[in-house]
Design a protein around this motif. Structure first.
Motif, PDB file in Angstrom:
ATOM      1  N   ASP A   1       1.683  10.771   9.507  1.00  0.00           N
ATOM      2  CA  ASP A   1       2.488  10.949   8.302  1.00  0.00           C
ATOM      3  C   ASP A   1       1.675  10.473   7.104  1.00  0.00           C
ATOM      4  N   ARG A   2       2.153  10.731   5.897  1.00  0.00           N
ATOM      5  CA  ARG A   2       1.320  10.527   4.712  1.00  0.00           C
ATOM      6  C   ARG A   2       1.993   9.719   3.600  1.00  0.00           C
ATOM      7  N   HIS A   3       3.214   9.268   3.809  1.00  0.00           N
ATOM      8  CA  HIS A   3       3.897   8.541   2.742  1.00  0.00           C
ATOM      9  C   HIS A   3       3.338   7.127   2.597  1.00  0.00           C
ATOM     10  N   VAL A   4       3.647   6.494   1.463  1.00  0.00           N
ATOM     11  CA  VAL A   4       3.216   5.132   1.134  1.00  0.00           C
ATOM     12  C   VAL A   4       4.473   4.291   0.913  1.00  0.00           C
ATOM     13  N   LEU A   5       4.388   3.018   1.261  1.00  0.00           N
ATOM     14  CA  LEU A   5       5.494   2.101   1.015  1.00  0.00           C
ATOM     15  C   LEU A   5       5.083   1.093  -0.044  1.00  0.00           C
ATOM     16  N   LEU A   6       5.880   0.983  -1.094  1.00  0.00           N
ATOM     17  CA  LEU A   6       5.689  -0.027  -2.130  1.00  0.00           C
ATOM     18  C   LEU A   6       6.663  -1.162  -1.850  1.00  0.00           C
ATOM     19  N   LEU A   7       6.151  -2.329  -1.481  1.00  0.00           N
ATOM     20  CA  LEU A   7       7.004  -3.442  -1.108  1.00  0.00           C
ATOM     21  C   LEU A   7       7.618  -4.084  -2.345  1.00  0.00           C
ATOM     22  N   LEU A   8       8.929  -4.281  -2.305  1.00  0.00           N
ATOM     23  CA  LEU A   8       9.656  -4.905  -3.404  1.00  0.00           C
ATOM     24  C   LEU A   8      10.046  -6.343  -3.087  1.00  0.00           C
ATOM     25  N   SER A   9      10.171  -6.668  -1.809  1.00  0.00           N
ATOM     26  CA  SER A   9      10.483  -8.032  -1.394  1.00  0.00           C
ATOM     27  C   SER A   9      10.016  -8.220   0.040  1.00  0.00           C
ATOM     28  N   GLY A  10       9.763  -9.478   0.409  1.00  0.00           N
ATOM     29  CA  GLY A  10       9.417  -9.791   1.782  1.00  0.00           C
ATOM     30  C   GLY A  10       7.936  -9.700   2.090  1.00  0.00           C
ATOM     31  N   PHE A  11       7.621  -9.970   3.357  1.00  0.00           N
ATOM     32  CA  PHE A  11       6.255  -9.931   3.866  1.00  0.00           C
ATOM     33  C   PHE A  11       6.151  -8.906   4.987  1.00  0.00           C
ATOM     34  N   ALA A  12       4.963  -8.342   5.162  1.00  0.00           N
ATOM     35  CA  ALA A  12       4.682  -7.456   6.292  1.00  0.00           C
ATOM     36  C   ALA A  12       3.295  -7.776   6.824  1.00  0.00           C
TER      37      ALA A  12
ATOM     38  N   LEU B   1      12.961  -7.078   4.398  1.00  0.00           N
ATOM     39  CA  LEU B   1      12.232  -6.655   3.198  1.00  0.00           C
ATOM     40  C   LEU B   1      12.796  -5.349   2.683  1.00  0.00           C
ATOM     41  N   THR B   2      12.518  -5.072   1.421  1.00  0.00           N
ATOM     42  CA  THR B   2      12.872  -3.798   0.805  1.00  0.00           C
ATOM     43  C   THR B   2      11.606  -3.147   0.284  1.00  0.00           C
ATOM     44  N   ALA B   3      11.626  -1.832   0.214  1.00  0.00           N
ATOM     45  CA  ALA B   3      10.446  -1.086  -0.220  1.00  0.00           C
ATOM     46  C   ALA B   3      10.892   0.245  -0.796  1.00  0.00           C
ATOM     47  N   ARG B   4       9.963   0.903  -1.453  1.00  0.00           N
ATOM     48  CA  ARG B   4      10.183   2.260  -1.904  1.00  0.00           C
ATOM     49  C   ARG B   4       9.256   3.177  -1.122  1.00  0.00           C
ATOM     50  N   VAL B   5       9.814   4.239  -0.542  1.00  0.00           N
ATOM     51  CA  VAL B   5       9.043   5.232   0.193  1.00  0.00           C
ATOM     52  C   VAL B   5       8.546   6.267  -0.812  1.00  0.00           C
ATOM     53  N   VAL B   6       7.224   6.324  -0.993  1.00  0.00           N
ATOM     54  CA  VAL B   6       6.611   7.204  -1.989  1.00  0.00           C
ATOM     55  C   VAL B   6       5.859   8.319  -1.265  1.00  0.00           C
ATOM     56  N   ARG B   7       6.163   9.557  -1.592  1.00  0.00           N
ATOM     57  CA  ARG B   7       5.481  10.697  -0.969  1.00  0.00           C
ATOM     58  C   ARG B   7       4.027  10.759  -1.417  1.00  0.00           C
ATOM     59  N   GLN B   8       3.183  11.351  -0.577  1.00  0.00           N
ATOM     60  CA  GLN B   8       1.768  11.490  -0.883  1.00  0.00           C
ATOM     61  C   GLN B   8       1.558  12.212  -2.209  1.00  0.00           C
ATOM     62  N   SER B   9       2.297  13.287  -2.426  1.00  0.00           N
ATOM     63  CA  SER B   9       2.136  14.061  -3.657  1.00  0.00           C
ATOM     64  C   SER B   9       2.500  13.238  -4.882  1.00  0.00           C
ATOM     65  N   GLU B  10       3.529  12.379  -4.749  1.00  0.00           N
ATOM     66  CA  GLU B  10       3.927  11.524  -5.863  1.00  0.00           C
ATOM     67  C   GLU B  10       2.822  10.532  -6.205  1.00  0.00           C
ATOM     68  N   LEU B  11       2.248   9.912  -5.171  1.00  0.00           N
ATOM     69  CA  LEU B  11       1.182   8.938  -5.407  1.00  0.00           C
ATOM     70  C   LEU B  11      -0.034   9.603  -6.028  1.00  0.00           C
TER      71      LEU B  11
END
Length: 252
Positions: free
Chosen positions: A69-80, A124-134
């Motif tokens: 898959d190709r999406h990106v996650l932008l972390l808003l809170s928490g650790f991974a 944690l919370t994150a935003r799922v960002v599509r490859q094209s958006e990034l």
């Protein structure tokens, strides 16, 4: 709830635009060395406006090694934690990421399968960002591309050091090194010491330093007894960073 591969929780508390505005109003809380912390307000606001917000529980898998898959996650809170399998089948810790940073950007940029697995160390919370958006944002905002490249470079350096630490130092020293590193990346100097604006549980620390939770418990008790560590509500305080650095067998 299951991780992204099984369908994450979509946060429905307000519209995406309202959520983005709320995060932007709290922008001063992004760690200064994180991706969001290094960007200018316009670039940060545009990045926060991409994608859809999701929520993960502890131990949820955000991204899986080998998946295409190709999406990106932008972390808003928490650790991974970012791990990968080595030749003997064991898992090797490659990186720790926190609020303000992204995970999964390499697959989005080079279109190769995921090189590592990303797992939530706690809620944690994150935003799922599509490859094209990034990719569109990187074209519009060269400063984001530069900041993202710098973040990837720092992770590679950190991963190399972690491999050496795990083979060379006992758990108490590895834990001290982790805290010093988190202080450098996310800490703020206060009258009480260096404050890391996140509360780290014993289980989270155990996953980060590659040790049993009982062993980490003993190491934490030692640091507290030596007045090198204090924990508060959603924060970790290092009262004497110089002495902790010595305990970590690091130069100042």
């Amino acid at each position: 709830m299951p991780g992204l591969l099984g369908g994450p929780d979509v946060v429905l508390t307000g519209s995406d635009s309202e959520t983005t505005q709320a995060h932007e109003q709290l922008s001063q809380q992004w760690p200064s060395r994180s991706l969001l912390g290094t960007l200018t307000p316009p670039a940060r606001q545009e990045l926060l406006g991409l994608g859809t917000q999701v929520r993960f529980d502890a131990d949820d898998v955000l991204l899986m090694e080998g998946v295409e898959d190709r999406h990106v996650l932008l972390l808003l809170s928490g650790f991974a934690k970012v791990t990968a399998r080595v030749e003997n089948g064991e898992s090797s810790l490659l990186a720790i990421t926190a609020a303000g940073d992204t995970v999964g950007e390499m697959a989005a940029l080079d279109e190769a399968p995921r090189s590592a697995t990303v797992t939530a160390c706690g809620p944690l919370t994150a935003r799922v960002v599509r490859q094209s958006e990034l990719q569109g944002l990187l074209m519009r905002r060269p400063e984001v591309a530069t900041a993202l490249t710098g973040m990837v470079s720092k992770r590679l350096r950190w991963a190399n050091q972690q491999r050496l630490d795990f083979r060379s130092y006992p758990v108490s020293v590895r834990l001290a090194r982790l805290l010093v590193d988190l202080a450098a990346s996310y800490g703020s100097s206060m009258s009480s010491g260096v404050v890391i604006p996140l509360r780290l549980s014993q289980s989270e620390l155990a996953t980060m330093v590659g040790a049993a939770e009982t062993t980490v418990h003993k190491a934490l008790r030692q640091l507290r007894n030596e007045r090198l560590l204090e924990t508060g509500y959603r924060s970790t305080v290092l009262p004497d960073l110089d002495r902790l650095t010595e305990h970590a067998e690091l130069t100042a």
